[in-house]
Every structure is written in structure tokens, then in C-alpha cells.
Scaffold this motif. Structure first.
Motif, PDB file in Angstrom:
ATOM      1  N   GLN A   1       0.810  -1.213   0.000  1.00 26.51           N
ATOM      2  CA  GLN A   1       0.000   0.000   0.000  1.00 26.51           C
ATOM      3  C   GLN A   1       0.847   1.270   0.000  1.00 26.51           C
ATOM      4  O   GLN A   1       0.295   2.370  -0.023  1.00 26.51           O
TER       5      GLN A   1
ATOM      6  N   ARG B   1      -6.764 -12.050  12.621  1.00 25.22           N
ATOM      7  CA  ARG B   1      -7.376 -10.743  12.877  1.00 25.22           C
ATOM      8  C   ARG B   1      -8.436 -10.407  11.840  1.00 25.22           C
ATOM      9  O   ARG B   1      -9.491  -9.851  12.165  1.00 25.22           O
ATOM     10  N   SER B   2      -8.170 -10.745  10.580  1.00 21.38           N
ATOM     11  CA  SER B   2      -9.110 -10.371   9.517  1.00 21.38           C
ATOM     12  C   SER B   2     -10.333 -11.274   9.469  1.00 21.38           C
ATOM     13  O   SER B   2     -11.423 -10.833   9.087  1.00 21.38           O
ATOM     14  N   THR B   3     -10.192 -12.539   9.857  1.00 18.47           N
ATOM     15  CA  THR B   3     -11.310 -13.484   9.776  1.00 18.47           C
ATOM     16  C   THR B   3     -11.983 -13.712  11.124  1.00 18.47           C
ATOM     17  O   THR B   3     -13.125 -14.203  11.172  1.00 18.47           O
TER      18      THR B   3
ATOM     19  N   ALA C   1      -2.190 -12.311  11.104  1.00 22.29           N
ATOM     20  CA  ALA C   1      -2.937 -11.341  10.306  1.00 22.29           C
ATOM     21  C   ALA C   1      -4.256 -11.933   9.821  1.00 22.29           C
ATOM     22  O   ALA C   1      -5.299 -11.263   9.823  1.00 22.29           O
ATOM     23  N   GLU C   2      -4.226 -13.217   9.418  1.00 23.00           N
ATOM     24  CA  GLU C   2      -5.465 -13.865   8.962  1.00 23.00           C
ATOM     25  C   GLU C   2      -6.448 -14.035  10.113  1.00 23.00           C
ATOM     26  O   GLU C   2      -7.665 -13.878   9.932  1.00 23.00           O
TER      27      GLU C   2
END
Length: 251
Positions: free
Chosen positions: A57, A187-189, A184-185
Motif C-alpha cells: 500500500q 485478525r481479519s477473519t 494477520a489472517e
């Protein structure tokens, strides 16, 4: 020692980033307007953005917006995004403490691995950069030197030192990518590592065939999968110690 011949694709940008890595704030000239920013401020803004959103990003436009300047003005400080990333990497490598030379080789390697692990946790975007193209900056080279010095103290020499360093480095990177990526996964899921595998536990009694997978079964029965940590530092260093012993016995 003579410097290696430069490849034909060597560019002015490449030479410029080397100068910026080693001489980031040259004395200002007596003429011209006073710069609004420092190179350090540009680099720190890039680090903050990468820490928050990841390396993919990062853009010059976003860095400029964070600093409240026009995007084109950043090119007076750094040639482009790629060079900015090199400066960002060398800057955060300054956070990596180097082990004291007086420590034993194993303690020095443990310190190196733990410091590297902590650095990746603080700046996970480092794992998205091509590790074969780390910048030739003072902080990166200081960290690399500490790893080579620890391995030299263990008894490695020449190409064996490089091979052992790569063994440590790639084991560490693989473990860090796996653990940080899983966090990270989660946290996102909203699904933890334990919950993910717990939801699939019926597989082992319904479909797993020990005759089809005898080696996996033997490892399981011996407790080989009991260590849930992504990186077993003691085991890693034991393998290095075995390599040192073999190298010494061969001489």
C-alpha cells in the motif's frame, strides 16, 4: 581488493540511493530555498504507512499526503519508491541490537534470531521485501556482520559461513512469515489458529489413513508435532552445532 565490475544496467538511481544510505543529510548549500522537509522525515513517514497498511500500500503519493506536500516534491529527496523502501529498511534495521562480541557463539546466534524475530513483529512489511536484495546500508551490513561474526566464532569459515548464515536466515524468515501471516489472517477473519484446526479435527478419525501416510504417523506417535511454536530455536542451533562438529572432524 578491487571493487566488482558494475553491471551495465547500473543506473544513476542506484548510485544515488547508495549516497543517501551512507550520507543521508549532506551539508546544505548556501544558495536556494531551505528544504521544507528532511530526508529522515520522508523515510519515517514511509515506515509509518508501511507499518499501518503493508508495503503493497506504500506509494509516493500517500507518503506525500501524510507529510502534507505535493507528491512531486518528494523526488527532490529520494529518486522513487524503490529507493525509499531501501532507506526505510536500513532505518528500521538500526533497531536490531547486535550481540556483544564477548558472548559465546550460541548466545550470539540466539540474540540475533530473537532480535530479528522482534524486528519482523514490529515491521511485518519487511517480510514482503525481496530478501535477496537488501539495501547496502550501514545498519543492514552491521546486522549481517553480527551474524557472520557469530558463525565465525562457532568455527565456520569461508563459503561454509555463508551457507550457515543462509540456513539461519531462511529458517527464520519462513517461520516469521508463517506465524505473522497466520496472526494477520486471524485478525481479519476472527478465526484463530486453534479454532481453524479444531473445526477440522474430524478428519483424523474419519479420513486419515496411517497405512497411506506411515511416515507422518510415525512422526505423530513420536511426538514430533507436539511443538506448536513456528521456530524451535534450540533445535535450529543444535543442527548448526552438528554441522560445526562435522566440519571440524573433516579437517
Amino acid at each position: 581488493m578491487t571493487a566488482p565490475e558494475q553491471p551495465p544496467e547500473s543506473t544513476a538511481e542506484g548510485r544515488r540511493v547508495i549516497d543517501l544510505l551512507w550520507n543521508p543529510e549532506p551539508p546544505p548549500g548556501s544558495r536556494g530555498p531551505r528544504p521544507r522537509l528532511t530526508l529522515g522525515q520522508v523515510v519515517e513517514a514511509g515506515i509509518a504507512l508501511a507499518d499501518a497498511a503493508g508495503l503493497t500500500q506504500l506509494s509516493m503519493r500517500k507518503v506525500a499526503a501524510a507529510l502534507d506536500v505535493g507528491a512531486m516534491s518528494l523526488y527532490t529527496y529520494v529518486p522513487g519508491r524503490d529507493e525509499l523502501v531501501e532507506l526505510m529498511i536500513d532505518t528500521v534495521y538500526a533497531e536490531h541490537d547486535r550481540p556483544a562480541p564477548g558472548l559465546g557463539w550460541r548466545d550470539r546466534l540466539e540474540s540475533f534470531v530473537r532480535e530479528s524475530w522482534a524486528l519482523y513483529r514490529r515491521h511485518p512489511w519487511l517480510l514482503d521485501h525481496n530478501q535477496s536484495r537488501l539495501p547496502l546500508g550501514p545498519n543492514v551490513l552491521d546486522v549481517e556482520e553480527s551474524l557472520y561474526a557469530a558463525l565465525a566464532a562457532a568455527g565456520f569459515t569461508g563459503a561454509d559461513t555463508v551457507a550457515a548464515a543462509n540456513f539461519v536466515r531462511w529458517q527464520l524468515l519462513g517461520a516469521a512469515r508463517a506465524m505473522i501471516g497466520d496472526e494477520a489472517e486471524a485478525r481479519s477473519t476472527g478465526v484463530s489458529y486453534e479454532a481453524y484446526w479444531g473445526a477440522r479435527s474430524s478428519f483424523w478419525t474419519t479420513y486419515f489413513d496411517s497405512e497411506r501416510y506411515p511416515t507422518t504417523t510415525a512422526i505423530w506417535e513420536a511426538g514430533g508435532f507436539d511443538d506448536a511454536s513456528a521456530l524451535s530455536l534450540d533445535r535450529l542451533l543444535d543442527r548448526l552445532l552438528d554441522a560445526v562438529d562435522r566440519a571440524r572432524s573433516a579437517t
